[in-house]
Design a protein around this motif. Structure first.
Motif, PDB file in Angstrom:
ATOM      1  N   UNK A  67     -14.525  -0.836  10.634  1.00 29.86           N
ATOM      2  CA  UNK A  67     -14.670   0.682  10.270  1.00 29.86           C
ATOM      3  C   UNK A  67     -13.328   1.057  10.002  1.00 29.86           C
ATOM      4  N   UNK A  68     -12.446   0.963  10.384  1.00 27.97           N
ATOM      5  CA  UNK A  68     -11.007   1.369   9.893  1.00 27.97           C
ATOM      6  C   UNK A  68     -10.603   0.891   8.717  1.00 27.97           C
ATOM      7  N   UNK A  69      -9.428   0.313   8.574  1.00 27.53           N
ATOM      8  CA  UNK A  69      -9.043  -0.298   7.370  1.00 27.53           C
ATOM      9  C   UNK A  69      -7.987  -1.483   7.746  1.00 27.53           C
ATOM     10  N   UNK A  70      -8.514  -2.095   9.037  1.00 28.04           N
ATOM     11  CA  UNK A  70      -7.357  -3.248   9.199  1.00 28.04           C
ATOM     12  C   UNK A  70      -7.195  -4.292   8.063  1.00 28.04           C
ATOM     13  N   UNK A  71      -8.137  -4.465   7.349  1.00 27.89           N
ATOM     14  CA  UNK A  71      -8.291  -5.200   6.197  1.00 27.89           C
ATOM     15  C   UNK A  71      -7.269  -5.092   5.411  1.00 27.89           C
ATOM     16  N   UNK A  72      -6.782  -3.741   5.046  1.00 26.83           N
ATOM     17  CA  UNK A  72      -5.626  -3.386   4.174  1.00 26.83           C
ATOM     18  C   UNK A  72      -4.639  -3.478   5.024  1.00 26.83           C
ATOM     19  N   UNK A  73      -4.441  -3.245   6.165  1.00 29.69           N
ATOM     20  CA  UNK A  73      -3.152  -3.346   6.865  1.00 29.69           C
ATOM     21  C   UNK A  73      -2.805  -5.134   6.640  1.00 29.69           C
ATOM     22  N   UNK A  74      -3.598  -5.889   6.907  1.00 27.15           N
ATOM     23  CA  UNK A  74      -3.234  -7.494   6.889  1.00 27.15           C
ATOM     24  C   UNK A  74      -3.022  -7.549   5.712  1.00 27.15           C
ATOM     25  N   UNK A  75      -3.755  -7.479   4.426  1.00 24.43           N
ATOM     26  CA  UNK A  75      -3.781  -7.870   3.203  1.00 24.43           C
ATOM     27  C   UNK A  75      -3.566  -7.166   1.958  1.00 24.43           C
ATOM     28  N   UNK A  76      -3.258  -5.595   2.466  1.00 23.99           N
ATOM     29  CA  UNK A  76      -3.110  -4.795   1.422  1.00 23.99           C
ATOM     30  C   UNK A  76      -1.756  -5.254   0.419  1.00 23.99           C
ATOM     31  N   UNK A  77      -0.799  -5.447   1.145  1.00 28.63           N
ATOM     32  CA  UNK A  77       0.286  -5.816   0.272  1.00 28.63           C
ATOM     33  C   UNK A  77       0.008  -6.827  -0.836  1.00 28.63           C
ATOM     34  N   UNK A  78      -0.604  -8.053  -0.578  1.00 21.01           N
ATOM     35  CA  UNK A  78      -1.165  -9.226  -1.359  1.00 21.01           C
ATOM     36  C   UNK A  78      -2.034  -8.539  -2.288  1.00 21.01           C
ATOM     37  N   UNK A  79      -2.929  -7.873  -2.065  1.00 20.59           N
ATOM     38  CA  UNK A  79      -3.985  -7.327  -2.890  1.00 20.59           C
ATOM     39  C   UNK A  79      -3.181  -6.349  -3.774  1.00 20.59           C
ATOM     40  N   UNK A  80      -2.467  -5.427  -3.629  1.00 27.08           N
ATOM     41  CA  UNK A  80      -2.055  -4.477  -4.305  1.00 27.08           C
ATOM     42  C   UNK A  80      -1.154  -5.075  -5.440  1.00 27.08           C
ATOM     43  N   UNK A  81      -0.239  -6.148  -5.017  1.00 30.16           N
ATOM     44  CA  UNK A  81       0.377  -6.951  -5.796  1.00 30.16           C
ATOM     45  C   UNK A  81      -0.338  -7.724  -6.776  1.00 30.16           C
ATOM     46  N   UNK A  82      -1.194  -8.211  -6.459  1.00 35.67           N
ATOM     47  CA  UNK A  82      -2.201  -9.026  -7.337  1.00 35.67           C
ATOM     48  C   UNK A  82      -2.804  -8.087  -8.285  1.00 35.67           C
ATOM     49  N   UNK A  83      -3.378  -7.039  -7.903  1.00 36.17           N
ATOM     50  CA  UNK A  83      -4.075  -6.068  -8.734  1.00 36.17           C
ATOM     51  C   UNK A  83      -3.289  -5.460  -9.864  1.00 36.17           C
ATOM     52  N   UNK A  84      -2.106  -5.110  -9.334  1.00 37.66           N
ATOM     53  CA  UNK A  84      -1.258  -4.512 -10.536  1.00 37.66           C
ATOM     54  C   UNK A  84      -1.876  -3.454 -11.240  1.00 37.66           C
ATOM     55  N   UNK A  85      -2.154  -2.534 -10.433  1.00 43.47           N
ATOM     56  CA  UNK A  85      -2.941  -1.159 -10.923  1.00 43.47           C
ATOM     57  C   UNK A  85      -2.695   0.097  -9.954  1.00 43.47           C
ATOM     58  N   UNK A  86      -2.212   1.052 -10.565  1.00 43.48           N
ATOM     59  CA  UNK A  86      -1.756   2.080  -9.714  1.00 43.48           C
ATOM     60  C   UNK A  86      -2.796   2.855  -8.804  1.00 43.48           C
ATOM     61  N   UNK A  87      -4.169   2.800  -9.484  1.00 41.44           N
ATOM     62  CA  UNK A  87      -5.130   3.273  -8.781  1.00 41.44           C
ATOM     63  C   UNK A  87      -5.524   2.683  -7.623  1.00 41.44           C
ATOM     64  N   UNK A  88      -5.273   1.419  -7.581  1.00 40.42           N
ATOM     65  CA  UNK A  88      -5.771   0.293  -6.729  1.00 40.42           C
ATOM     66  C   UNK A  88      -4.548   0.034  -5.547  1.00 40.42           C
ATOM     67  N   UNK A  89      -3.658   0.885  -5.367  1.00 38.99           N
ATOM     68  CA  UNK A  89      -2.835   0.831  -3.984  1.00 38.99           C
ATOM     69  C   UNK A  89      -3.710   0.926  -2.827  1.00 38.99           C
ATOM     70  N   UNK A  90      -2.997   0.677  -1.760  1.00 39.85           N
ATOM     71  CA  UNK A  90      -3.826   0.741  -0.497  1.00 39.85           C
ATOM     72  C   UNK A  90      -4.880   1.927  -0.120  1.00 39.85           C
ATOM     73  N   UNK A  91      -4.258   3.236  -0.427  1.00 40.12           N
ATOM     74  CA  UNK A  91      -4.932   4.166  -0.244  1.00 40.12           C
ATOM     75  C   UNK A  91      -6.032   4.449  -1.320  1.00 40.12           C
ATOM     76  N   UNK A  92      -5.816   3.958  -2.609  1.00 45.86           N
ATOM     77  CA  UNK A  92      -6.755   3.963  -3.503  1.00 45.86           C
ATOM     78  C   UNK A  92      -7.985   3.193  -3.136  1.00 45.86           C
ATOM     79  N   UNK A  93      -7.596   1.838  -2.584  1.00 43.09           N
ATOM     80  CA  UNK A  93      -8.855   1.087  -2.081  1.00 43.09           C
ATOM     81  C   UNK A  93      -9.428   1.663  -0.949  1.00 43.09           C
TER      82      UNK A  93
END
Length: 202
Positions: free
Chosen positions: A84-110
């Motif tokens: 319900x929170x965003x632990x997923x982003x806390x754990x994987x957010x850095x990897x996701x943001x780097x791979x998505x390479x999109x300013x709109x899709x930083x952790x807060x954007x997701x």
């Protein structure tokens, strides 16, 4: 004689918006040949319009960590949704943001997509299609479309309880379809196997 009902076939995110859905086109043609009225709704295009095609396609291309399923999980499962929170982003957010390479899709954007944009998108789908005209709504589940489809099916059932929902595609193979029907009240039937044979029979 023409059967006394119409069916809708739906493609949800995260199928690419750059190509038409072969699944919807094939099933529509097969069902029409059998005398059924079937309309197709590539609703993935609506999200591409809402967030921009480049941003949307980046989400489509990223197949890791079931990101697309996580984004729709709150709408699909409500209070029973995992994370319900965003632990997923806390754990994987850095990897996701780097791979998505999109300013709109930083952790807060997701996080904002999950909490604000996608619920608004689903509400729009509920209002934008005359769902009451259809007795059956079928969902194709291939490209991380399972949870997004459950999210829309849940809203449809709340608004139009008489609609029969059918899930099919790779997301239902081999035993996943049976499990989906068991755990998601919004799914009435799952087609396991060749949909072009089973769907018109059903």
């Amino acid at each position: 004689a023409m059967p006394p009902f119409r069916a809708a076939l739906v493609a949800m995110p995260f199928a690419s918006a750059r190509h038409p859905s072969l699944q919807l086109g094939l099933l529509q043609a097969v069902a029409r040949r059998r005398g059924f009225e079937v309309d197709t709704f590539p609703l993935n295009l609506e999200l591409a319009r809402a967030i921009g095609s480049d941003t949307y396609e980046r989400l489509c291309r990223y197949r890791g960590r079931l990101l697309g399923e996580w984004l729709f999980s709150l709408d699909a499962f409500g209070d029973a949704a995992p994370d319900q929170a965003r632990r997923f982003l806390d754990e994987f957010g850095g990897d996701l943001v780097a791979r998505l390479e999109c300013a709109e899709l930083d952790a807060d954007g997701l996080a904002r997509l999950r909490r604000e944009v996608l619920p608004r998108y689903l509400d729009g789908l509920l209002e934008g299609v005359p769902w009451g005209d259809y007795a059956v709504v079928g969902f194709t589940t291939t490209f991380q479309q399972t949870v997004p489809s459950v999210a829309l099916a849940r809203r449809l059932k709340a608004r139009h309880p008489a609609i029969v929902t059918v899930f099919g595609g790779a997301g239902c193979e081999p035993d996943m379809g049976l499990e989906l029907v068991r755990i998601a009240d919004a799914i009435d039937y799952a087609v396991v196997g060749e949909g072009d044979e089973a769907f018109p029979e059903l």
